[in-house]
Design an enzyme around this catalytic site. Structure first.
Site, PDB file in Angstrom:
ATOM      1  N   LYS A 187       0.825  -1.213   0.000  1.00 42.49           N
ATOM      2  CA  LYS A 187       0.000   0.000   0.000  1.00 42.49           C
ATOM      3  C   LYS A 187       0.859   1.263   0.000  1.00 42.49           C
ATOM      4  CE  LYS A 187       0.792   0.903   4.496  1.00 42.49           C
ATOM      5  NZ  LYS A 187       1.249   2.163   5.131  1.00 42.49           N
ATOM      6  N   THR A 244      -3.450   5.605   4.117  1.00 44.27           N
ATOM      7  CA  THR A 244      -2.135   6.037   3.664  1.00 44.27           C
ATOM      8  C   THR A 244      -2.223   6.894   2.406  1.00 44.27           C
ATOM      9  OG1 THR A 244      -1.318   3.914   4.492  1.00 44.27           O
ATOM     10  CG2 THR A 244       0.215   5.233   3.237  1.00 44.27           C
TER      11      THR A 244
END
Length: 334
Positions: A187, A244
């Site tokens: 990610k 994120t």
């Protein structure tokens, strides 16, 4: 329970505070004795400005603090996991539970963090992973947060769950340590790409396209490597991807914004001034996708921008002009 958190960055410090709140005997270890002394004196970590460290938290620069620890949390940056793991190995016993909270894949070996720790410690104890959408800045001020404790031995995953879980830090368990750790590493690459979109002036439509198609790529690779599909749609996967890719707490996103504004990868990382895990993970994921024969055009494009200086606008045009495909089957229409 005696617990030692190895690594005094923001995340290690925040987790040490969670353990203190839960009544454990907690020591936070720093590789820099001077930093340890400063934190002990000021009761503050510069990575978490304005946050007061608990009086009960011990802070040390001496590895002897690991003696007798029942729970050891490895919280160093991914590039330092191997070196630090070797240092802590002599202090571990078969009864110790070692928890990896670092997010990354080792360069060249392409090993996950728990695999590195198992290797360098001689497989002396059980290793778990704790991951999820969890900015240290928010955990340290006790904002509601959820994570996943993963270990093939579910008893160990539950022990970690019991150690950390409280009224603001909710922990779920999973046996899929492969999927949880791969999600944590991959990610960061997508967050870099989303930052690039922001830096170029692209808005919500573009980021939604990027995040969704990147998740499809990550799931394909993750399943090929032994992860479970549901993990990538859960807290460690989609949850961590969302937090994120959308927050300015994310160093990866901030670095991506600078790259999108025209700075080189090295200039962007220097300006961020902290470890940008997605930069290192991009190369590892590219290597893994090539080894496993998994098509990952978005992640490959990030790798090309970061390591080969390919112009971002050229990458965007190339991605948008790819052959027509079915969304779910990836069938190409000629």
């Amino acid at each position: 329970m005696k617990a030692v958190v190895v690594g005094s960055g923001g995340w290690g410090t925040a987790l040490s505070m969670v353990l203190c709140d839960n009544g454990h005997d907690v020591t936070l270890w720093s590789h820099d004795p001077a930093k340890a002394a400063e934190m002990a004196k000021t009761r503050e970590n510069s990575k978490l400005k304005g946050v007061q460290l608990p009086d009960s938290l011990k802070i040390s620069g001496d590895l002897d603090c690991l003696k007798g620890a029942e729970l050891v949390i490895s919280a160093t940056p991914s590039f330092a996991v191997r070196e630090t793991g070797k240092k802590i190995a002599p202090y571990l016993t078969p009864e110790t539970v070692l928890v990896s909270v670092s997010k990354g894949i080792e360069r060249d070996t392409n090993l996950r963090m728990s695999q590195i720790l198992t290797e360098v410690t001689g497989n002396i104890c059980k290793v778990a992973a704790l991951s999820g959408p969890s900015h240290a800045e928010e955990v340290s001020i006790r904002m509601p947060t959820g994570c996943v404790s993963a270990c093939p031995d579910l008893k160990v995953a539950r022990l970690v769950q019991d150690a950390f879980m409280n009224d603001y830090f909710r922990v779920y368990t999973s046996e899929d340590i492969v999927g949880v750790e791969l999600s944590a590493a991959m990610k960061n690459v997508v967050a870099l790409a989303c930052g690039v979109c922001d830096g170029m002036g692209y808005q919500d439509n573009t980021k939604a396209l990027l995040m969704t198609r990147a998740m499809a790529e990550l799931t394909r690779l993750g399943e090929k490597l032994g992860g479970t599909r549901q993990t990538f749609g859960g807290l460690a996967g989609m949850g961590d991807l969302i937090v994120t890719c959308t927050s300015m707490h994310s160093r990866n996103r901030r670095a991506g914004i600078l790259i999108g504004q025209g700075k080189s990868a090295q200039e962007a990382m220097a300006e961020v001034g902290a470890v940008v895990e997605g930069y290192y993970a991009a190369e590892s994921i590219y290597q893994l996708s090539q080894r496993e024969g998994v098509e990952m055009p978005l992640c490959r494009s990030v790798y090309e921008v970061l390591y080969h200086g390919v112009a971002v606008q050229d990458v965007v045009s190339s991605l948008m002009r790819r052959a027509k495909k079915d969304e779910l089957t990836e069938t190409t229409w000629l």
